[in-house]
Design a protein around this motif. Structure first.
Motif, PDB file in Angstrom:
ATOM      1  N   UNK A  54       0.817  -1.211   0.000  1.00  0.00           N
ATOM      2  CA  UNK A  54       0.000   0.000   0.000  1.00  0.00           C
ATOM      3  C   UNK A  54       0.855   1.267   0.000  1.00  0.00           C
ATOM      4  N   UNK A  55       2.039   1.174  -0.588  1.00  0.00           N
ATOM      5  CA  UNK A  55       2.964   2.312  -0.632  1.00  0.00           C
ATOM      6  C   UNK A  55       4.000   2.274   0.480  1.00  0.00           C
ATOM      7  N   UNK A  56       3.766   1.437   1.483  1.00  0.00           N
ATOM      8  CA  UNK A  56       4.667   1.403   2.636  1.00  0.00           C
ATOM      9  C   UNK A  56       6.023   0.789   2.292  1.00  0.00           C
ATOM     10  N   UNK A  57       6.068  -0.069   1.267  1.00  0.00           N
ATOM     11  CA  UNK A  57       7.348  -0.663   0.869  1.00  0.00           C
ATOM     12  C   UNK A  57       8.301   0.414   0.368  1.00  0.00           C
ATOM     13  N   UNK A  58       7.778   1.348  -0.418  1.00  0.00           N
ATOM     14  CA  UNK A  58       8.618   2.438  -0.927  1.00  0.00           C
ATOM     15  C   UNK A  58       9.086   3.341   0.214  1.00  0.00           C
ATOM     16  N   UNK A  59       8.193   3.618   1.141  1.00  0.00           N
ATOM     17  CA  UNK A  59       8.559   4.474   2.273  1.00  0.00           C
ATOM     18  C   UNK A  59       9.642   3.835   3.123  1.00  0.00           C
ATOM     19  N   UNK A  60       9.479   2.565   3.443  1.00  0.00           N
ATOM     20  CA  UNK A  60      10.478   1.875   4.255  1.00  0.00           C
ATOM     21  C   UNK A  60      11.810   1.806   3.523  1.00  0.00           C
ATOM     22  N   UNK A 101       3.372  10.527  -5.985  1.00  0.00           N
ATOM     23  CA  UNK A 101       3.336   9.779  -4.728  1.00  0.00           C
ATOM     24  C   UNK A 101       4.545   8.870  -4.586  1.00  0.00           C
ATOM     25  N   UNK A 102       4.922   8.232  -5.672  1.00  0.00           N
ATOM     26  CA  UNK A 102       6.087   7.343  -5.661  1.00  0.00           C
ATOM     27  C   UNK A 102       7.354   8.124  -5.326  1.00  0.00           C
ATOM     28  N   UNK A 103       7.537   9.257  -5.974  1.00  0.00           N
ATOM     29  CA  UNK A 103       8.732  10.077  -5.732  1.00  0.00           C
ATOM     30  C   UNK A 103       8.798  10.549  -4.282  1.00  0.00           C
TER      31      UNK A 103
END
Length: 305
Positions: A54-60, A101-103
């Motif tokens: 849910x986007x958390x992989x990119x954040x971590x 959002x990805x960036x």
């Protein structure tokens, strides 16, 4: 780590990339260790998607990277967009919003590569082209590709694009060989002769498009890993014998099988274990013979005509 020179050396990528779908399961410390190990091995290619965790992989990932102050310029970051809850969306607005959002989550000014995820049958090529033009001209995305698309879908999209499609991420591995099976069983009345992919392997080779193999150790559609699985005794016996011959791990043999194909396929591995990543990287040190490649293919249950 051996390099693949994509489409006339537009970008150089390692033969193996690290898929980050499950990195969210790690602590920041363990994620940092995994990323550092990957970089040490020459696997500086990291594959993301806006839906992973849910986007958390990119954040971590970005938080783990910041712990080591790794150089962004030495990393190749790829992400994907287009999958939404219950539908697919290649609209201009969604693509642009997704990339922003990805960036933000990856804490970077640009993506090296953006892939459109599962095909959206309602997509308008001109609308995608407008999104790609903006992303390219603004410096937010340097290269583009797709995932899970057939030749006609790619050709339709390319008819409006000003940037080439350099990649197509497809499920491929020893136990998922559809795009090879059809080519080996031409003019045969057998199940293996059914072409589910429209000749995507040959299309990509003809158009200098790099295939990225996802889920290389899976059988079926996320049914499980075939290595050391009692369900596949003949296959594992062959893999284990070759692993002993080459003094590498069984997972290295599975990746070397993919790398042996002259299509120059990049393998995306999704391990979160830094020790297993080292074992997988051993694939870079060997080249299977033609006889060994076909022996593995037959041991996986395939019958040559």
């Amino acid at each position: 780590m051996k390099k693949l020179h994509v489409s006339g050396d537009k970008i150089s990528i390692p033969q193996i990339g690290l898929g980050c779908m499950r990195i969210v399961e790690l602590t920041k410390k363990d994620a940092n260790h995994l990323i550092n190990t990957s970089m040490e091995l020459g696997i500086n290619f990291f594959d993301h998607a806006d839906i992973y965790g849910g986007g958390k992989s990119e954040t971590l990932f970005s938080e783990a990277v910041s712990m080591s102050a790794l150089s962004r310029e030495k990393m190749i970051l790829q992400s994907k967009c287009g999958i939404r809850k219950g539908f697919f969306d290649f609209s201009k607005d969604h693509i642009l919003q997704s990339v922003d959002g990805i960036l933000k989550r990856l804490n970077t000014d640009y993506l090296d590569i953006l892939l459109l995820h599962r095909p959206d049958t309602l997509f308008e090529p001109e609308e995608v082209a407008e999104a790609f033009d903006y992303l390219y001209d603004s410096g937010k995305v340097r290269h583009f590709g797709v995932s899970n698309q057939n030749p006609m879908q790619m050709a339709l999209l390319e008819s409006a694009l000003h940037q080439p499609l350099l990649f197509n991420q497809l499920q491929f591995g020893i136990m998922h060989t559809g795009m090879v099976d059809a080519g080996l069983n031409v003019n045969m009345k057998v199940t293996s002769s059914i072409d589910h992919d429209g000749g995507i392997l040959e299309y990509c080779r003809l158009h200098n498009i790099t295939i990225q193999a996802w889920s290389p150790f899976q059988y079926g559609f996320f049914d499980g890993v075939f290595l050391n699985k009692e369900k596949f005794p003949e296959l594992n016996a062959v893999i284990d014998r070759l692993a002993e011959r080459y003094k590498v791990s069984d997972s290295a043999i599975a990746v070397a099988w993919i790398s042996r194909h002259p299509a120059k396929i990049q393998t995306i591995v999704g391990t979160t274990n830094h020790k297993r990543l080292r074992q997988i990287s051993e694939a870079d040190t060997i080249t299977l013979t033609r006889e060994e490649w076909y022996e593995i293919y037959r041991a996986a249950g395939n019958i040559l005509p």
